[in-house]
Design a protein around this motif. Structure first.
Motif, PDB file in Angstrom:
ATOM      1  N   LEU A 358       1.113   6.188 -12.436  1.00  0.00           N
ATOM      2  CA  LEU A 358       0.084   5.154 -12.485  1.00  0.00           C
ATOM      3  C   LEU A 358       0.713   3.777 -12.310  1.00  0.00           C
ATOM      4  O   LEU A 358       0.203   2.920 -11.586  1.00  0.00           O
ATOM      5  N   THR A 359       1.827   3.559 -13.010  1.00  0.00           N
ATOM      6  CA  THR A 359       2.525   2.266 -12.900  1.00  0.00           C
ATOM      7  C   THR A 359       2.966   1.999 -11.466  1.00  0.00           C
ATOM      8  O   THR A 359       2.803   0.893 -10.938  1.00  0.00           O
ATOM      9  N   ALA A 360       3.464   3.047 -10.796  1.00  0.00           N
ATOM     10  CA  ALA A 360       3.942   2.887  -9.428  1.00  0.00           C
ATOM     11  C   ALA A 360       2.795   2.551  -8.478  1.00  0.00           C
ATOM     12  O   ALA A 360       2.925   1.704  -7.586  1.00  0.00           O
ATOM     13  N   LEU A 361       1.663   3.170  -8.706  1.00  0.00           N
ATOM     14  CA  LEU A 361       0.520   2.901  -7.838  1.00  0.00           C
ATOM     15  C   LEU A 361      -0.025   1.490  -8.036  1.00  0.00           C
ATOM     16  O   LEU A 361      -0.429   0.824  -7.081  1.00  0.00           O
ATOM     17  N   GLU A 362      -0.042   1.028  -9.293  1.00  0.00           N
ATOM     18  CA  GLU A 362      -0.506  -0.326  -9.559  1.00  0.00           C
ATOM     19  C   GLU A 362       0.414  -1.351  -8.902  1.00  0.00           C
ATOM     20  O   GLU A 362      -0.039  -2.355  -8.336  1.00  0.00           O
ATOM     21  N   GLN A 363       1.716  -1.072  -8.954  1.00  0.00           N
ATOM     22  CA  GLN A 363       2.668  -1.969  -8.317  1.00  0.00           C
ATOM     23  C   GLN A 363       2.479  -1.959  -6.791  1.00  0.00           C
ATOM     24  O   GLN A 363       2.563  -2.997  -6.129  1.00  0.00           O
ATOM     25  N   TYR A 364       2.193  -0.789  -6.260  1.00  0.00           N
ATOM     26  CA  TYR A 364       1.967  -0.670  -4.807  1.00  0.00           C
ATOM     27  C   TYR A 364       0.715  -1.447  -4.408  1.00  0.00           C
ATOM     28  O   TYR A 364       0.701  -2.144  -3.384  1.00  0.00           O
ATOM     29  N   ARG A 365      -0.330  -1.377  -5.235  1.00  0.00           N
ATOM     30  CA  ARG A 365      -1.563  -2.091  -4.920  1.00  0.00           C
ATOM     31  C   ARG A 365      -1.349  -3.592  -4.929  1.00  0.00           C
ATOM     32  O   ARG A 365      -1.856  -4.309  -4.061  1.00  0.00           O
ATOM     33  N   GLU A 366      -0.572  -4.062  -5.897  1.00  0.00           N
ATOM     34  CA  GLU A 366      -0.296  -5.497  -5.954  1.00  0.00           C
ATOM     35  C   GLU A 366       0.525  -5.951  -4.756  1.00  0.00           C
ATOM     36  O   GLU A 366       0.311  -7.030  -4.201  1.00  0.00           O
ATOM     37  N   ALA A 367       1.461  -5.095  -4.354  1.00  0.00           N
ATOM     38  CA  ALA A 367       2.341  -5.464  -3.249  1.00  0.00           C
ATOM     39  C   ALA A 367       1.603  -5.507  -1.920  1.00  0.00           C
ATOM     40  O   ALA A 367       2.006  -6.232  -1.002  1.00  0.00           O
ATOM     41  N   THR A 368       0.528  -4.741  -1.797  1.00  0.00           N
ATOM     42  CA  THR A 368      -0.190  -4.680  -0.524  1.00  0.00           C
ATOM     43  C   THR A 368      -1.557  -5.343  -0.588  1.00  0.00           C
ATOM     44  O   THR A 368      -2.409  -5.116   0.283  1.00  0.00           O
ATOM     45  N   ALA A 369      -1.760  -6.180  -1.626  1.00  0.00           N
ATOM     46  CA  ALA A 369      -3.075  -6.818  -1.801  1.00  0.00           C
ATOM     47  C   ALA A 369      -3.452  -7.681  -0.610  1.00  0.00           C
ATOM     48  O   ALA A 369      -4.632  -7.816  -0.264  1.00  0.00           O
ATOM     49  N   SER A 370      -2.459  -8.309  -0.001  1.00  0.00           N
ATOM     50  CA  SER A 370      -2.761  -9.199   1.126  1.00  0.00           C
ATOM     51  C   SER A 370      -3.077  -8.428   2.411  1.00  0.00           C
ATOM     52  O   SER A 370      -3.607  -8.994   3.367  1.00  0.00           O
ATOM     53  N   ASP A 371      -2.740  -7.150   2.432  1.00  0.00           N
ATOM     54  CA  ASP A 371      -2.979  -6.317   3.630  1.00  0.00           C
ATOM     55  C   ASP A 371      -4.297  -5.569   3.476  1.00  0.00           C
ATOM     56  O   ASP A 371      -4.328  -4.347   3.307  1.00  0.00           O
ATOM     57  N   ASP A 372      -5.387  -6.326   3.474  1.00  0.00           N
ATOM     58  CA  ASP A 372      -6.702  -5.701   3.281  1.00  0.00           C
ATOM     59  C   ASP A 372      -7.101  -4.923   4.535  1.00  0.00           C
ATOM     60  O   ASP A 372      -7.330  -5.508   5.600  1.00  0.00           O
ATOM     61  N   PRO A 373      -7.196  -3.597   4.469  1.00  0.00           N
ATOM     62  CA  PRO A 373      -7.528  -2.802   5.655  1.00  0.00           C
ATOM     63  C   PRO A 373      -8.970  -2.995   6.119  1.00  0.00           C
ATOM     64  O   PRO A 373      -9.313  -2.634   7.238  1.00  0.00           O
ATOM     65  N   ARG A 374      -9.806  -3.600   5.231  1.00  0.00           N
ATOM     66  CA  ARG A 374     -11.210  -3.789   5.603  1.00  0.00           C
ATOM     67  C   ARG A 374     -11.489  -5.176   6.192  1.00  0.00           C
ATOM     68  O   ARG A 374     -12.610  -5.460   6.617  1.00  0.00           O
ATOM     69  N   ALA A 375     -10.482  -6.025   6.211  1.00  0.00           N
ATOM     70  CA  ALA A 375     -10.681  -7.377   6.715  1.00  0.00           C
ATOM     71  C   ALA A 375     -11.126  -7.354   8.189  1.00  0.00           C
ATOM     72  O   ALA A 375     -12.058  -8.083   8.573  1.00  0.00           O
ATOM     73  N   ALA A 376     -10.482  -6.548   8.994  1.00  0.00           N
ATOM     74  CA  ALA A 376     -10.827  -6.488  10.422  1.00  0.00           C
ATOM     75  C   ALA A 376     -12.251  -5.975  10.613  1.00  0.00           C
ATOM     76  O   ALA A 376     -12.966  -6.389  11.531  1.00  0.00           O
ATOM     77  N   LEU A 377     -12.674  -5.061   9.723  1.00  0.00           N
ATOM     78  CA  LEU A 377     -14.028  -4.495   9.833  1.00  0.00           C
ATOM     79  C   LEU A 377     -15.080  -5.581   9.622  1.00  0.00           C
ATOM     80  O   LEU A 377     -16.048  -5.703  10.393  1.00  0.00           O
ATOM     81  N   PHE A 378     -14.910  -6.398   8.532  1.00  0.00           N
ATOM     82  CA  PHE A 378     -15.865  -7.456   8.257  1.00  0.00           C
ATOM     83  C   PHE A 378     -15.849  -8.534   9.319  1.00  0.00           C
ATOM     84  O   PHE A 378     -16.893  -9.098   9.682  1.00  0.00           O
ATOM     85  N   LYS A 379     -14.674  -8.771   9.863  1.00  0.00           N
ATOM     86  CA  LYS A 379     -14.558  -9.775  10.894  1.00  0.00           C
ATOM     87  C   LYS A 379     -15.334  -9.359  12.145  1.00  0.00           C
ATOM     88  O   LYS A 379     -16.058 -10.140  12.765  1.00  0.00           O
ATOM     89  N   ALA A 380     -15.189  -8.107  12.501  1.00  0.00           N
ATOM     90  CA  ALA A 380     -15.894  -7.595  13.676  1.00  0.00           C
ATOM     91  C   ALA A 380     -17.399  -7.540  13.435  1.00  0.00           C
ATOM     92  O   ALA A 380     -18.202  -7.786  14.345  1.00  0.00           O
ATOM     93  N   ALA A 381     -17.818  -7.253  12.170  1.00  0.00           N
ATOM     94  CA  ALA A 381     -19.241  -7.152  11.873  1.00  0.00           C
ATOM     95  C   ALA A 381     -19.927  -8.499  11.992  1.00  0.00           C
ATOM     96  O   ALA A 381     -21.103  -8.598  12.354  1.00  0.00           O
ATOM     97  N   LYS A 382     -19.207  -9.583  11.698  1.00  0.00           N
ATOM     98  CA  LYS A 382     -19.774 -10.933  11.782  1.00  0.00           C
ATOM     99  C   LYS A 382     -19.688 -11.506  13.196  1.00  0.00           C
ATOM    100  O   LYS A 382     -20.166 -12.605  13.441  1.00  0.00           O
ATOM    101  N   GLY A 383     -19.024 -10.769  14.065  1.00  0.00           N
ATOM    102  CA  GLY A 383     -18.906 -11.223  15.462  1.00  0.00           C
ATOM    103  C   GLY A 383     -17.916 -12.321  15.638  1.00  0.00           C
ATOM    104  O   GLY A 383     -17.959 -13.057  16.642  1.00  0.00           O
ATOM    105  N   ALA A 384     -17.045 -12.550  14.655  1.00  0.00           N
ATOM    106  CA  ALA A 384     -16.041 -13.607  14.747  1.00  0.00           C
ATOM    107  C   ALA A 384     -14.917 -13.230  15.667  1.00  0.00           C
ATOM    108  O   ALA A 384     -14.628 -12.063  15.861  1.00  0.00           O
TER     109      ALA A 384
END
Length: 384
Positions: A358-384
């Motif tokens: 659990l500790t390792a996964l929480e650390q992994y989530r914090e380390a990759t917080a800036s790499d939001d995999p859904r950012a591109a999806l929302f960007k495309a949905a807004k037509g930006a």
């Protein structure tokens, strides 16, 4: 009846087509006339019935290339009442039609004559019942998944018509024998049609057998055929698929009077496998992998249908549903080669995570917080 009587009918005129009409044109014209003069469409009209017979008679000859050629040659030979040729001194001589038809012109060898042409054309000469091919037989078999992939020899219990054992196929009761059919004189066929040309059809009195049974066999009731059960070993080829229909030549019902046996058609059903599936010549399997294996990559072990397991390289960052390929580990093809084993990766997400994991996964989530995999999806949905 003179030889001329046998060719005096103009079948081209009967159908209303030119002498050089194509097979397609003859067929099209026949169908049109047959519909117009068919007895069912002209109840009680004897003229229409006679016309229908003439049409059918003409089509039987002109639709067959060999018969049409012989018919044309015969009509040419008998054109204008006889065959004439220049004789010695420029004179003419003619052959008598009766002599030509009977083959009695004389001379070395004798015989022959135009009667042979008509005998071959209209099947008038034979008096021996023809061999009859055995019936085709249908059956089904169920194979395991492995048997379908690799092939198998399976026993099939067949029930088909064969010569009656009680009467040995004669149809007559023990101690008696059949008699020759007086209608067809043992030929099994009789001529039909009016006029000079007669075409053959199965004799109705003996049903094409050429013999009549007065005291029938109690087991086959005079037919000479009875149901026969037999078990045979049949080889199902490797690579057969579910619902496929296989033809085994000569494995059907026995023929009559020396005729060849019919064919056996086997419809194959294949049981499902708990692990493997199939796509054409390829086998399929789904293999679970852990989240770390999918993220970091590595080597995974994969089972095969018949043989040792294989090891495949899993690339880093493998997504769920990724397909890997193990070549030559699929189903057998007709040429003896094998298809492939298609391995689908299924990433297993743990339901409960505790402790160090659990500790390792929480650390992994914090380390990759800036790499939001859904950012591109929302960007495309807004037509930006």
């Amino acid at each position: 009846m003179s030889g001329k009587d046998y060719v005096e009918k103009d079948y081209y005129k009967v159908l209303g087509v030119p002498k050089d009409a194509s097979a397609t044109e003859i067929k099209k014209t026949y169908r049109k006339l047959a519909r117009e003069f068919h007895p069912d469409a002209n109840k009680g009209d004897t003229k229409a019935e006679d016309r229908f017979k003439d049409i059918s008679e003409a089509y039987d000859v002109l639709s067959d290339d060999k018969r049409r050629k012989e018919y044309d040659e015969a009509r040419t030979l008998f054109a204008n009442g006889g065959f004439r040729s220049g004789g010695p001194g420029g004179g003419n001589y003619s052959f008598d039609f009766g002599d030509l038809f009977s083959g009695s012109q004389g001379g070395a060898g004798g015989g022959g004559g135009i009667g042979d042409v008509f005998g071959g054309l209209f099947n008038r000469g034979g008096r021996q019942a023809q061999p009859r091919r055995g019936a085709d037989v249908e059956t089904e078999v169920t194979l395991s998944f492995e048997e379908a992939v690799d092939g198998a020899t399976v026993p099939l219990r067949m029930t088909s018509q064969a010569a009656c054992r009680t009467c040995s196929g004669t149809g007559a009761k023990a101690g008696t024998t059949p008699r020759v059919c007086p209608t067809c004189v043992g030929a099994g066929t009789v001529s039909r049609g009016q006029g000079a040309f007669a075409l053959s059809e199965p004799c109705r009195d003996c049903r094409g057998r050429g013999m009549i049974v007065d005291d029938p066999c109690p087991d086959c009731h005079g037919s000479g055929r009875a149901s026969s059960a037999r078990t045979m070993q049949v080889r199902i080829p490797a690579g057969v698929q579910d619902a496929q229909r296989i033809r085994l030549k000569g494995k059907g019902a026995q023929g009559e009077r020396g005729g060849q046996s019919g064919d056996l058609y086997v419809t194959v059903h294949v049981d499902a496998h708990p692990v493997f599936g199939r796509k054409a010549d390829n086998l399929t399997v789904t293999v679970p992998v852990t989240f770390p294996e999918a993220a970091l990559g590595g080597t995974i072990e994969v089972p095969t249908l018949n043989g040792p397991s294989v090891k495949l390289k899993l690339p880093p960052g493998s997504a769920n549903g990724l397909t890997l390929r193990a070549r030559g580990k699929g189903a057998t093809r007709k040429d003896g080669t094998r298809g492939d084993l298609l391995v689908t990766v299924e990433v297993v997400v743990p339901q409960h995570v505790t402790g160090d994991a659990l500790t390792a996964l929480e650390q992994y989530r914090e380390a990759t917080a800036s790499d939001d995999p859904r950012a591109a999806l929302f960007k495309a949905a807004k037509g930006a």
